[in-house]
Design a protein around this motif. Structure first.
Motif, PDB file in Angstrom:
ATOM      1  N   TYR A   9       0.858  -1.160   0.000  1.00 39.22           N
ATOM      2  CA  TYR A   9       0.000   0.000   0.000  1.00 39.22           C
ATOM      3  C   TYR A   9       0.906   1.226   0.000  1.00 39.22           C
ATOM      4  O   TYR A   9       2.048   1.177   0.466  1.00 39.22           O
ATOM      5  CB  TYR A   9      -0.922   0.016   1.225  1.00 39.22           C
ATOM      6  CG  TYR A   9      -0.206  -0.222   2.533  1.00 39.22           C
ATOM      7  CD1 TYR A   9       0.320   0.837   3.259  1.00 39.22           C
ATOM      8  CD2 TYR A   9      -0.049  -1.513   3.039  1.00 39.22           C
ATOM      9  CE1 TYR A   9       0.991   0.631   4.453  1.00 39.22           C
ATOM     10  CE2 TYR A   9       0.627  -1.732   4.232  1.00 39.22           C
ATOM     11  CZ  TYR A   9       1.130  -0.656   4.941  1.00 39.22           C
ATOM     12  OH  TYR A   9       1.810  -0.874   6.111  1.00 39.22           O
ATOM     13  N   ASN A  14      -4.959   1.831   5.853  1.00 37.32           N
ATOM     14  CA  ASN A  14      -6.028   1.235   5.060  1.00 37.32           C
ATOM     15  C   ASN A  14      -7.102   0.647   5.971  1.00 37.32           C
ATOM     16  O   ASN A  14      -6.827   0.252   7.103  1.00 37.32           O
ATOM     17  CB  ASN A  14      -5.498   0.087   4.190  1.00 37.32           C
ATOM     18  CG  ASN A  14      -4.789   0.556   2.950  1.00 37.32           C
ATOM     19  OD1 ASN A  14      -4.763   1.742   2.653  1.00 37.32           O
ATOM     20  ND2 ASN A  14      -4.200  -0.371   2.226  1.00 37.32           N
ATOM     21  N   GLN A  19      -9.190  -2.670   2.050  1.00 37.27           N
ATOM     22  CA  GLN A  19      -7.969  -2.046   1.533  1.00 37.27           C
ATOM     23  C   GLN A  19      -8.237  -0.655   0.963  1.00 37.27           C
ATOM     24  O   GLN A  19      -7.443  -0.125   0.187  1.00 37.27           O
ATOM     25  CB  GLN A  19      -7.278  -2.934   0.483  1.00 37.27           C
ATOM     26  CG  GLN A  19      -6.723  -4.222   1.050  1.00 37.27           C
ATOM     27  CD  GLN A  19      -7.789  -5.271   1.301  1.00 37.27           C
ATOM     28  OE1 GLN A  19      -8.500  -5.664   0.383  1.00 37.27           O
ATOM     29  NE2 GLN A  19      -7.905  -5.722   2.536  1.00 37.27           N
ATOM     30  N   THR A  38      -9.034   2.522  -3.376  1.00 37.45           N
ATOM     31  CA  THR A  38      -8.431   1.267  -2.930  1.00 37.45           C
ATOM     32  C   THR A  38      -6.922   1.367  -3.064  1.00 37.45           C
ATOM     33  O   THR A  38      -6.411   1.752  -4.118  1.00 37.45           O
ATOM     34  CB  THR A  38      -8.956   0.085  -3.767  1.00 37.45           C
ATOM     35  OG1 THR A  38     -10.371  -0.027  -3.575  1.00 37.45           O
ATOM     36  CG2 THR A  38      -8.288  -1.207  -3.331  1.00 37.45           C
ATOM     37  N   ASP A  39      -6.223   1.017  -2.001  1.00 40.00           N
ATOM     38  CA  ASP A  39      -4.767   1.175  -1.978  1.00 40.00           C
ATOM     39  C   ASP A  39      -4.099  -0.171  -1.708  1.00 40.00           C
ATOM     40  O   ASP A  39      -3.610  -0.443  -0.617  1.00 40.00           O
ATOM     41  CB  ASP A  39      -4.377   2.195  -0.904  1.00 40.00           C
ATOM     42  CG  ASP A  39      -2.891   2.513  -0.912  1.00 40.00           C
ATOM     43  OD1 ASP A  39      -2.226   2.223  -1.920  1.00 40.00           O
ATOM     44  OD2 ASP A  39      -2.399   3.040   0.109  1.00 40.00           O
ATOM     45  N   LEU A  40      -4.074  -1.022  -2.711  1.00 40.18           N
ATOM     46  CA  LEU A  40      -3.364  -2.291  -2.650  1.00 40.18           C
ATOM     47  C   LEU A  40      -2.803  -2.566  -4.040  1.00 40.18           C
ATOM     48  O   LEU A  40      -3.554  -2.599  -5.019  1.00 40.18           O
ATOM     49  CB  LEU A  40      -4.279  -3.437  -2.209  1.00 40.18           C
ATOM     50  CG  LEU A  40      -3.572  -4.775  -1.950  1.00 40.18           C
ATOM     51  CD1 LEU A  40      -2.622  -4.677  -0.761  1.00 40.18           C
ATOM     52  CD2 LEU A  40      -4.583  -5.894  -1.712  1.00 40.18           C
ATOM     53  N   ASN A  51      -7.792  -7.335  -3.542  1.00 39.87           N
ATOM     54  CA  ASN A  51      -8.446  -6.414  -2.619  1.00 39.87           C
ATOM     55  C   ASN A  51      -9.886  -6.837  -2.345  1.00 39.87           C
ATOM     56  O   ASN A  51     -10.581  -7.364  -3.205  1.00 39.87           O
ATOM     57  CB  ASN A  51      -8.384  -4.973  -3.145  1.00 39.87           C
ATOM     58  CG  ASN A  51      -9.132  -4.753  -4.431  1.00 39.87           C
ATOM     59  OD1 ASN A  51      -8.613  -5.035  -5.501  1.00 39.87           O
ATOM     60  ND2 ASN A  51     -10.350  -4.245  -4.332  1.00 39.87           N
ATOM     61  N   GLU A  56      -6.505  -7.790   5.575  1.00 37.76           N
ATOM     62  CA  GLU A  56      -5.297  -7.386   4.854  1.00 37.76           C
ATOM     63  C   GLU A  56      -4.050  -8.159   5.271  1.00 37.76           C
ATOM     64  O   GLU A  56      -3.233  -8.559   4.429  1.00 37.76           O
ATOM     65  CB  GLU A  56      -5.057  -5.884   5.043  1.00 37.76           C
ATOM     66  CG  GLU A  56      -3.949  -5.335   4.162  1.00 37.76           C
ATOM     67  CD  GLU A  56      -3.973  -3.830   4.096  1.00 37.76           C
ATOM     68  OE1 GLU A  56      -4.677  -3.291   3.207  1.00 37.76           O
ATOM     69  OE2 GLU A  56      -3.309  -3.181   4.926  1.00 37.76           O
ATOM     70  N   ARG A  84       0.370  -3.354   8.652  1.00 39.87           N
ATOM     71  CA  ARG A  84      -0.351  -2.117   8.925  1.00 39.87           C
ATOM     72  C   ARG A  84      -0.817  -2.053  10.373  1.00 39.87           C
ATOM     73  O   ARG A  84      -1.441  -1.100  10.808  1.00 39.87           O
ATOM     74  CB  ARG A  84      -1.535  -2.005   7.954  1.00 39.87           C
ATOM     75  CG  ARG A  84      -1.604  -0.675   7.295  1.00 39.87           C
ATOM     76  CD  ARG A  84      -2.790   0.154   7.689  1.00 39.87           C
ATOM     77  NE  ARG A  84      -3.994  -0.571   7.918  1.00 39.87           N
ATOM     78  CZ  ARG A  84      -4.666  -0.486   9.057  1.00 39.87           C
ATOM     79  NH1 ARG A  84      -4.196   0.219  10.058  1.00 39.87           N
ATOM     80  NH2 ARG A  84      -5.786  -1.148   9.212  1.00 39.87           N
TER      81      ARG A  84
END
Length: 233
Positions: A9, A14, A19, A38-40, A51, A56, A84
């Protein structure tokens, strides 16, 4: 850059089940906000096949398992795992939250559950290297980036905890940042007191000389010092 592959990411936080990017405090609203970006990312493209498929950290675990099992035992391996946990928003699988139901304050309860997830991840990772025959030549370094945040608490959602792929994923805390306890150090994240800059760290692995195993080092070190160390190995 510098990695053959990556699953990562780019943002600082997230939502663990989707995600999607956590966009900071949500002005004390009690309902789960609608998902945003979406940040993957899988190496050079969006991880659209991954995602919203699982928690995660379990997605990261599956990728690490694939890498370790396929890696030739006669070639060097640098594996960087950036969990994370325990960044905001606070989310953990319900079975982990249930272990801490004796903690009444939801931020503390979910935070503790997330730390237990990380404990289990590190245990799993250590065993994976051992099963692959890589442990004796491995140097494992774990370090936090800063102390936990100890500010005031706000609302947590104890009904939904996720919009997708399903509801019922336990309590989710997403306003302000809280849940940590840096005692006996003063302060926490965003401060220059020891509670904000003196963090947990340890080394493990068969690469460590037997003469220093089980010892405690009191010298001052910053996380960037590890770069030169790894380059020298």
């Amino acid at each position: 850059r510098g990695f053959n592959t990556s699953l990562n990411y780019f943002g600082h936080g997230n939502w663990m089940w989707t995600q999607a990017v956590w966009e900071g405090s949500y002005q004390n609203q009690t309902g789960i906000p609608s998902p945003g970006l979406t940040d993957l990312w899988d190496t050079d493209k969006p991880a659209t096949d991954l995602n919203r498929t699982d928690f995660e950290e379990w997605i990261f675990r599956d990728r690490m398992k694939e890498i370790i099992e396929k890696h030739p035992d006669d070639e060097p391996l640098f594996l960087f795992y950036a969990p994370r946990i325990a960044h905001y928003p606070l989310q953990a699988p319900p079975e982990y939250q249930e272990e801490f139901m004796h903690i009444k304050e939801p931020h503390r309860r979910v935070y503790s559950a997330m730390v237990k997830v990380l404990d289990d991840q590190i245990k799993w990772l250590s065993n994976a290297f051992k099963e692959a025959g890589l442990w004796d030549d491995t140097l494992m370094v774990l370090s936090s980036d800063n102390g936990g945040f100890v500010g005031g608490v706000a609302e947590c959602d104890e009904i939904e905890a996720s919009w997708m792929p399903k509801v019922g994923n336990g309590t989710s805390c997403f306003n302000l940042e809280s849940g940590a306890n840096n005692y006996p150090l003063r302060g926490g994240k965003y401060s220059s007191f020891e509670g904000g800059i003196r963090v947990n760290a340890f080394l493990s692995g068969g690469y460590i000389p037997e003469t220093v195993r089980g010892t405690q080092q009191e010298n001052m070190v910053t996380i960037s010092d590890w770069y030169a160390t790894f380059c020298a190995l």
